[in-house]
Design a protein around this motif. Structure first.
Motif, PDB file in Angstrom:
ATOM      1  N   UNK A   1      -9.315 -10.421   2.534  1.00 57.03           N
ATOM      2  CA  UNK A   1      -9.668 -11.174   3.744  1.00 57.03           C
ATOM      3  C   UNK A   1      -8.722 -12.352   3.947  1.00 57.03           C
ATOM      4  N   UNK A   2      -8.401 -13.064   2.863  1.00 55.16           N
ATOM      5  CA  UNK A   2      -7.521 -14.221   2.972  1.00 55.16           C
ATOM      6  C   UNK A   2      -6.121 -13.815   3.419  1.00 55.16           C
ATOM      7  N   UNK A   3      -5.613 -12.731   2.846  1.00 54.04           N
ATOM      8  CA  UNK A   3      -4.269 -12.269   3.218  1.00 54.04           C
ATOM      9  C   UNK A   3      -4.253 -11.782   4.656  1.00 54.04           C
ATOM     10  N   UNK A   4      -5.314 -11.066   5.057  1.00 51.46           N
ATOM     11  CA  UNK A   4      -5.385 -10.564   6.431  1.00 51.46           C
ATOM     12  C   UNK A   4      -5.460 -11.718   7.426  1.00 51.46           C
ATOM     13  N   UNK A   5      -6.257 -12.750   7.114  1.00 53.53           N
ATOM     14  CA  UNK A   5      -6.366 -13.899   8.009  1.00 53.53           C
ATOM     15  C   UNK A   5      -5.048 -14.661   8.086  1.00 53.53           C
ATOM     16  N   UNK A   6      -4.343 -14.746   6.977  1.00 59.02           N
ATOM     17  CA  UNK A   6      -3.043 -15.424   6.976  1.00 59.02           C
ATOM     18  C   UNK A   6      -2.046 -14.660   7.833  1.00 59.02           C
ATOM     19  N   UNK A   7      -2.041 -13.344   7.699  1.00 60.52           N
ATOM     20  CA  UNK A   7      -1.130 -12.525   8.512  1.00 60.52           C
ATOM     21  C   UNK A   7      -1.490 -12.623   9.990  1.00 60.52           C
TER      22      UNK A   7
ATOM     23  N   UNK B   1      -2.986  -4.806  -5.952  1.00 60.22           N
ATOM     24  CA  UNK B   1      -3.969  -5.035  -4.896  1.00 60.22           C
ATOM     25  C   UNK B   1      -3.464  -6.081  -3.902  1.00 60.22           C
ATOM     26  N   UNK B   2      -2.790  -7.104  -4.384  1.00 59.90           N
ATOM     27  CA  UNK B   2      -2.246  -8.124  -3.500  1.00 59.90           C
ATOM     28  C   UNK B   2      -1.199  -7.530  -2.558  1.00 59.90           C
ATOM     29  N   UNK B   3      -0.326  -6.685  -3.100  1.00 60.48           N
ATOM     30  CA  UNK B   3       0.709  -6.073  -2.269  1.00 60.48           C
ATOM     31  C   UNK B   3       0.090  -5.079  -1.290  1.00 60.48           C
ATOM     32  N   UNK B   4      -0.892  -4.308  -1.769  1.00 62.11           N
ATOM     33  CA  UNK B   4      -1.568  -3.372  -0.873  1.00 62.11           C
ATOM     34  C   UNK B   4      -2.321  -4.122   0.221  1.00 62.11           C
ATOM     35  N   UNK B   5      -2.924  -5.250  -0.125  1.00 64.13           N
ATOM     36  CA  UNK B   5      -3.622  -6.052   0.884  1.00 64.13           C
ATOM     37  C   UNK B   5      -2.656  -6.544   1.943  1.00 64.13           C
ATOM     38  N   UNK B   6      -1.450  -6.906   1.520  1.00 62.59           N
ATOM     39  CA  UNK B   6      -0.437  -7.352   2.489  1.00 62.59           C
ATOM     40  C   UNK B   6      -0.072  -6.212   3.437  1.00 62.59           C
ATOM     41  N   UNK B   7       0.057  -5.002   2.900  1.00 59.14           N
ATOM     42  CA  UNK B   7       0.374  -3.840   3.736  1.00 59.14           C
ATOM     43  C   UNK B   7      -0.762  -3.540   4.702  1.00 59.14           C
ATOM     44  N   UNK B   8      -2.008  -3.590   4.214  1.00 59.43           N
ATOM     45  CA  UNK B   8      -3.165  -3.319   5.067  1.00 59.43           C
ATOM     46  C   UNK B   8      -3.275  -4.354   6.184  1.00 59.43           C
TER      47      UNK B   8
ATOM     48  N   UNK C   1       2.523   3.695   5.448  1.00 60.13           N
ATOM     49  CA  UNK C   1       3.782   4.265   4.967  1.00 60.13           C
ATOM     50  C   UNK C   1       4.964   3.371   5.304  1.00 60.13           C
ATOM     51  N   UNK C   2       5.043   2.925   6.570  1.00 57.57           N
ATOM     52  CA  UNK C   2       6.170   2.108   6.991  1.00 57.57           C
ATOM     53  C   UNK C   2       6.103   0.708   6.395  1.00 57.57           C
ATOM     54  N   UNK C   3       4.885   0.175   6.234  1.00 62.23           N
ATOM     55  CA  UNK C   3       4.749  -1.116   5.571  1.00 62.23           C
ATOM     56  C   UNK C   3       5.180  -1.050   4.114  1.00 62.23           C
ATOM     57  N   UNK C   4       4.830   0.050   3.430  1.00 62.93           N
ATOM     58  CA  UNK C   4       5.238   0.221   2.030  1.00 62.93           C
ATOM     59  C   UNK C   4       6.756   0.362   1.925  1.00 62.93           C
ATOM     60  N   UNK C   5       7.361   1.036   2.891  1.00 62.55           N
ATOM     61  CA  UNK C   5       8.819   1.150   2.894  1.00 62.55           C
ATOM     62  C   UNK C   5       9.456  -0.229   3.037  1.00 62.55           C
ATOM     63  N   UNK C   6       8.973  -1.021   3.981  1.00 64.22           N
ATOM     64  CA  UNK C   6       9.507  -2.367   4.145  1.00 64.22           C
ATOM     65  C   UNK C   6       9.300  -3.221   2.908  1.00 64.22           C
ATOM     66  N   UNK C   7       8.154  -3.054   2.267  1.00 69.69           N
ATOM     67  CA  UNK C   7       7.865  -3.815   1.056  1.00 69.69           C
ATOM     68  C   UNK C   7       8.823  -3.429  -0.066  1.00 69.69           C
ATOM     69  N   UNK C   8       9.093  -2.124  -0.190  1.00 63.55           N
ATOM     70  CA  UNK C   8      10.031  -1.666  -1.216  1.00 63.55           C
ATOM     71  C   UNK C   8      11.428  -2.232  -0.962  1.00 63.55           C
ATOM     72  N   UNK C   9      11.841  -2.268   0.303  1.00 61.81           N
ATOM     73  CA  UNK C   9      13.156  -2.822   0.629  1.00 61.81           C
ATOM     74  C   UNK C   9      13.209  -4.319   0.338  1.00 61.81           C
ATOM     75  N   UNK C  10      12.126  -5.024   0.650  1.00 62.64           N
ATOM     76  CA  UNK C  10      12.121  -6.473   0.440  1.00 62.64           C
ATOM     77  C   UNK C  10      12.219  -6.839  -1.036  1.00 62.64           C
ATOM     78  N   UNK C  11      11.757  -5.952  -1.911  1.00 58.88           N
ATOM     79  CA  UNK C  11      11.818  -6.249  -3.347  1.00 58.88           C
ATOM     80  C   UNK C  11      13.245  -6.228  -3.875  1.00 58.88           C
ATOM     81  N   UNK C  12      14.150  -5.580  -3.148  1.00 59.10           N
ATOM     82  CA  UNK C  12      15.528  -5.458  -3.607  1.00 59.10           C
ATOM     83  C   UNK C  12      16.470  -6.436  -2.924  1.00 59.10           C
ATOM     84  N   UNK C  13      15.960  -7.265  -2.008  1.00 55.30           N
ATOM     85  CA  UNK C  13      16.796  -8.175  -1.235  1.00 55.30           C
ATOM     86  C   UNK C  13      16.600  -9.597  -1.740  1.00 55.30           C
TER      87      UNK C  13
END
Length: 263
Positions: A9-15, A107-114, A156-168
């Motif tokens: 809930x906190x991550x969703x409200x922040x987003x 769970x934190x990363x999945x919450x960010x994607x959701x 799917x697309x959020x997870x792709x972006x997250x994977x890319x962000x981990x390498x940048x």
């Protein structure tokens, strides 16, 4: 479980709060597909012929054909922009505070994607509402059945972006990577033209388009808007989502992933 839901809930409200503050982001998310719908479609209508292929049972206009692809465009761009904010958070130090939470990192990363996916779906709903104002509509049930397909594609697309962000490492580098990912994924897909049309032009490009994860996401949304289930597209989208999510979790694992190289 209660703690996990509070974190979600906190991550969703922040987003959501970040999205509300960035009104230009919302407008750009709508203007981009509307330009394709109202301007480019007018020029392509005469040049691109369409045949009767599932899920369509009769001839359709080009505007109707590209709407599912434009919905996918909104999910794609918003997923990448959300991941761009993760790179910014990491540079500013707020990302470290998030990852030191007592909740599991996955769970934190999945919450960010959701949370990002929820914002994307709201943008798609606004776009479909505007499209309906121009006479481009779908079966009433289709707007409901499209929600699971939109959610799966957004994850799917959020997870792709997250994977890319981990390498940048730097924000500037991620903007360049986005251009090398977004535009090939969008143009080498069935978003703007059917795959059989691409097969007539080049068998090699047809193979690339058919294997493109974005193509599977667009086709899942296309069938869902007509209250039909494209099981192969849904299955491949789910598999790609799981693969990208696993890559993102590995990338954000300080012991094994990309973050380890930055310390």
């Amino acid at each position: 479980m209660r703690g996990s839901l509070i974190a979600l809930r906190a991550i969703a409200l922040r987003e959501a709060a970040r999205f509300v503050r960035q009104r230009g982001r919302f407008l750009s998310a709508l203007v981009r597909p509307l330009v394709w719908l109202l301007v480019f479609a007018a020029g392509f209508r005469a040049a691109l012929g369409l045949s009767i292929t599932p899920p369509y049972e009769t001839y359709i206009t080009y505007e109707i054909y590209i709407v599912p692809g434009l919905c996918g465009m909104i999910l794609l761009f918003n997923g990448m922009q959300s991941s761009l904010s993760l790179v910014y958070d990491r540079e500013m130090g707020s990302m470290r505070l998030l990852l030191t939470s007592p909740q599991p990192r996955w769970w934190l990363l999945l919450s960010r994607i959701l949370a990002s996916t929820l914002v994307s779906i709201l943008q798609v709903a606004a776009f479909l509402g505007i499209a309906a104002g121009f006479g481009i509509t779908f079966p009433a049930l289709g707007y409901v059945t499209a929600l699971p397909a939109l959610a799966l594609a957004g994850i799917m697309l959020g997870a792709l972006g997250l994977a890319l962000s981990s390498a940048i490492r730097q924000l500037e580098n991620f903007a360049g990577v986005m251009n090398f990912v977004i535009f090939p994924m969008f143009f080498l897909s069935s978003a703007l033209y059917p795959l059989w049309k691409m097969a007539e032009s080049s068998a090699f490009l047809y193979g690339i388009c058919a294997a493109n994860p974005f193509t599977q996401a667009v086709e899942a949304i296309r069938f869902a808007l007509y209250a039909q289930a494209n099981l192969p597209a849904l299955g491949w989208t789910g598999l790609w989502a799981a693969g990208f999510l696993a890559l993102a979790l590995w990338g954000y694992d300080p012991a094994r992933g990309m973050l380890r190289r930055k310390t």
